[in-house]
Design an enzyme around this catalytic site. Structure first.
Site, PDB file in Angstrom:
ATOM      1  N   ASP A 261       0.889  -0.989   0.059  1.00 14.47           N
ATOM      2  CA  ASP A 261      -0.020   0.065   0.133  1.00 14.47           C
ATOM      3  C   ASP A 261       0.867   1.271   0.160  1.00 14.47           C
ATOM      4  OD1 ASP A 261      -1.928   1.843   0.167  1.00 14.47           O
ATOM      5  OD2 ASP A 261      -3.206   0.753   1.857  1.00 14.47           O
TER       6      ASP A 261
HETATM    7  C1  BGC Z   1      -5.027   3.333  -0.105  1.00 18.34           C
HETATM    8  C2  BGC Z   1      -5.285   2.395  -1.154  1.00 18.34           C
HETATM    9  C3  BGC Z   1      -5.025   3.285  -2.330  1.00 18.34           C
HETATM   10  C4  BGC Z   1      -3.569   3.785  -2.486  1.00 18.34           C
HETATM   11  C5  BGC Z   1      -3.171   4.575  -3.612  1.00 18.34           C
HETATM   12  C6  BGC Z   1      -3.672   4.139   0.113  1.00 18.34           C
HETATM   13  O1  BGC Z   1      -3.768   5.043   0.895  1.00 18.34           O
HETATM   14  O2  BGC Z   1      -5.095   2.484   1.457  1.00 18.34           O
HETATM   15  O3  BGC Z   1      -6.351   1.826  -1.216  1.00 18.34           O
HETATM   16  O4  BGC Z   1      -4.885   2.364  -3.315  1.00 18.34           O
HETATM   17  O5  BGC Z   1      -3.538   4.716  -1.256  1.00 18.34           O
HETATM   18  O6  BGC Z   1      -4.297   5.758  -3.504  1.00 18.34           O
END
Ligand code: BGC
Length: 756
Positions: A261
């Site tokens: 993530d």
């Molecule tokens: C989120 C993800 C997301 C990523 C990119 C993160 O903060 O938890 O779900 O895909 O950011 O935007």
């Protein structure tokens, strides 16, 4: 009758009920080609593929014709284009996408066919934008009613989540885009998600939390997985050997890539060894630090090759969109908008109806639409991914579109919607300033309330449109409670004094406390964050053009404190600290301020899931606790009669499939869909089980007066439990009772069979 069987059969086929398509990933077919490529790549080129090139791009190798890998958020629409290395939107005009109903809405359809169509539609829009992998679906279990991302996730139930995740994954990947199942795993809360360590027993881990991920990997061959921000049993998800190596890759045969993530990588050696492929969105650990680790002999070249191979498999499986073909047309296209409508139309849940719905438009009634949610856009707001949507039909617009001149409509906002104020609270203010602001707010609130009460008092019908919004339900923090925000309970109680003819529609992504609205409303409808076409779909349901057919994907408790993690105190309270993502985008304005209420002294960084498998209805059922509305609940404008529950045999062995049939009759006056649900209760088990568990369901359409046979299948293998001693799936041969009905709280038919 025939139609119904075909439909049910199609449901089973698409959902792949319990029949893993194959344990061998289609990705393995590229390995020979990859051997040759690896032989031609330098170590630097390989390492270059294992971290971000830009915020949403990881590198290929141009010299060898390997294209960059382009990722896009997110679960409910393709995110707008941003500057390569920042979160600043580029401001294009043609990156406006379809806003699809969010996760809980999709789940409320209880329709694998629609989940397939949804994945396919998202993939088509992703392709128009030149993307290779969508960061979706988001399939964590909705453990707490307050969860900030409940609206993105599917359900509190692993079986429903799994069926939809499988179909979504197939829909997306069969239309040319890799999925990225997120957030693996146990990211069930937003407060402290970047620090919290989840302590969970093996049975709950396997039977509840991992089940949707397992199904999407084993049955739909998902090509991507996102490692969550949190820790599980002491180690970060991005360096969690148990989750990534032992379970995901070794047990489930996952052959694709694991991306962290955004900002969720914490180490070099432990991460690459544990199975992480790509560090996003930087290169702190998998850039020079990785090259150095190889030079020092801490990471072998073979291991780097293995991780690159896993990335290359996905790269070769997904054909890159040539640069000149991407972004030629507006992302949102009519075919996809139609799917957004279909999902929204079947997601809307009629919780209660004292006969006022569908609305009757005889004599051009005066409808007072009260509530700021009637005009509230839900595509964006709050922290995290939103959709820059081409359009979004709000509830008020939808009603106006569909009613035309058939009714007189007035609108009063009634309350001030919550606005997103930045992560982690608000700028510190002096007490005098705060007091002045609070006073002004109170005055504004009273003026809005009076205006609404006046509009309501002269109307034939009050349509109260309230609920949460995207500032209330947001990534990065959980809700403090589930009460309707902005004083909506007080307002609707005052309205009820002047006009009792109230139909309430809530547009929320997660549960609310319905104590007050349920009492004062003659009908109650849950209409979600329902995408570009949400308002049109809602109007079609309210006016009876279609019968409501959505079903709750989660339990609505009488009060928050009844729900398992709250009742047991296993949700670690504590104001959100500095969120991992928020600090990444530098939006953390201040640490929690003096306005934060003091929290009980519980370690906010350890979540003991001591309710184990008793999540959602499993808890309420087993503890025999009353709920406001049960899991699976949803009324229609018809009424269905259930009869003749039968099984093909009386006893079954491991490996068998229990084939179940029943007769369903539509006794109503219009065509409607019924979602028949089958729960399994163990009569004389040898291990502990929840009171009952969802094991099959079938959405079927019947015209007025029509009847048909519904078929469902329960593979005996889907009734196994995770044996914590042998660390394997085991049968529990016992008598089971099949319980069939329209919700977890309304079982109409029962039948016992024996598992040998
Ligand atoms: C989120 C993800 C997301 C990523 C990119 C993160 O903060 O938890 O779900 O895909 O950011 O935007």
């Amino acid at each position: 009758m025939k139609r119904i069987c075909v439909l049910a059969a199609l449901t089973l086929l698409l959902a792949g009920f319990g029949f893993p398509s194959s344990r061998t990933s289609a990705l393995l077919r590229y390995d020979r080609q990859i051997d040759a490529l690896l032989g031609r790549m330098t170590l630097e080129e390989k390492v270059n593929m294992l971290h971000a090139k830009h915020m949403f791009v990881s590198a290929g190798v141009e010299r060898l014709g390997i294209a960059d890998l382009k990722y896009a958020d997110g679960p409910f629409g393709v995110r707008e284009e941003m500057e390569p290395d920042s979160w600043t939107p580029l401001g294009w005009d043609n990156d406006t996408a379809t806003f699809f109903p969010t996760g809980s809405a999709l789940a409320a359809t209880w329709s694998p066919e629609l989940a397939y169509a949804y994945g396919a539609a998202l993939a088509r829009e992703a392709r128009l934008r030149g993307k290779d992998m969508i960061l979706a679906p988001a399939i964590n279990i909705q453990r707490i009613p307050t969860g900030g991302r409940t609206f993105e996730y599917l359900s509190e139930d692993p079986f429903l989540s799994a069926r939809l995740a499988v179909a979504y994954t197939r829909g997306a990947q069969e239309n040319g885009v890799a999925v990225c199942l997120k957030h693996f795993a146990l990211n069930n809360q937003e407060n402290n998600r970047g620090t919290v360590d989840v302590i969970v027993g093996d049975r709950a881990l396997r039977e509840i939390y991992l089940a949707p991920f397992r199904a999407a990997v084993e049955e739909a061959d998902a090509w991507g997985v996102m490692a969550a921000y949190n820790k599980v049993r002491g180690s970060w998800c991005a360096e969690n050997d148990l989750l990534l190596n032992q379970i995901l890759r070794d047990e489930w045969g996952f052959a694709g890539l694991v991306v962290s993530d955004w900002g969720g990588t914490h180490s070099t050696v432990a991460s690459i060894q544990s199975g992480l492929n790509v560090e996003m969105p930087g290169k702190q650990f998998f850039g020079k630090a990785l090259l150095d680790a190889v030079a020092r002999g801490e990471v072998s070249q073979e291991l780097v090759d293995r991780r690159v191979r896993e990335v290359l498999r996905v790269r070769l499986a997904v054909k890159p969109v040539p640069g000149h073909e991407a972004n030629r047309v507006v992302t949102s296209q009519p075919a996809q908008q139609r799917i957004a409508y279909d999902v929204a139309a079947r997601s809307i849940v009629l919780l209660k109806n004292d006969g006022v719905l569908p609305l009757r438009l005889k004599n051009r009634p005066l409808i007072a639409v009260v509530g700021a949610n009637a005009t509230q856009a839900m595509a964006a707001g709050g922290l995290g991914a939103g959709v820059k949507t081409l359009y979004e039909v709000t509830p008020l617009e939808g009603l106006r579109n569909r009613v035309g001149t058939g009714a007189r409509i007035v609108h009063a906002r009634g309350y001030e919607p919550v606005e997103y104020a930045g992560f982690g609270g608000f700028r510190k203010k002096a007490p005098a300033e705060l007091e002045k602001e609070a006073r002004a707010k109170e005055l504004r609130a009273e003026a809005l309330a009076l205006e609404a009460i006046e509009a309501a008092s002269g109307a034939d019908i009050v349509l109260f449109v309230g609920g949460n919004n995207r500032a209330v339900e947001t990534e990065g923090s959980d809700r403090r409670d589930i009460f309707l925000p902005s004083g909506q309970d007080r307002l609707i109680a005052r309205i009820a004094e002047v006009n009792p003819n109230i139909v309430t529609v809530l547009t929320s992504g997660g549960p609310n406390d319905l104590g007050v609205v349920n009492r004062v409303s003659k009908a109650l409808v849950l209409s979600w964050f329902n995408g570009s076409e949400g308002g049109n779909a809602l109007a079609d349901v309210l006016l009876g053009t279609i019968s409501p057919s959505g079903r709750l994907p989660f339990t609505l408790p009488v009060k928050l404190e009844d729900s398992p993690a709250y009742a047991l105190g296993t949700y670690p309270l504590g104001g959100p600290g500095t969120d991992v993502f928020a600090s990444l985008v530098a939006r953390a304005e201040a640490a929690p301020t003096a306005q934060e209420p003091s929290r009980p002294a519980r370690d906010p960084n350890r979540a003991h899931y001591s309710e184990e498998s008793l999540v959602g209805y499993r808890w309420f059922d087993t503890r025999k606790m009353p709920v406001m509305y049960p899991f699976g609940h949803g009324l229609t404008y018809a009424s269905f009669e259930y009869a003749g529950l039968a099984t093909d045999r009386r006893s079954y062995e491991a490996g068998d499939i229990i084939r179940v049939t029943l007769e369903l009759k539509n006794r109503g006056k219009m065509t409607a869909d019924e979602v028949v649900q089958l729960y399994v209760h163990r009569v004389d088990p040898s291990v502990e089980w929840p009171e009952k568990e969802l094991k099959a369901f079938a959405r079927t359409t019947l015209r007025a007066g029509g009847s048909g046979k519904v078929r469902m299948e329960v593979p005996v293998s889907s009734l196994r439990y995770w044996n914590e001693n042998t660390r394997s799936w085991d049968d529990d041969p016992c008598m089971i009772e099949l319980r069939v009905g329209p919700s977890a709280g309304d079982i109409r038919l029962k039948k016992s069979v024996v598992l040998r």
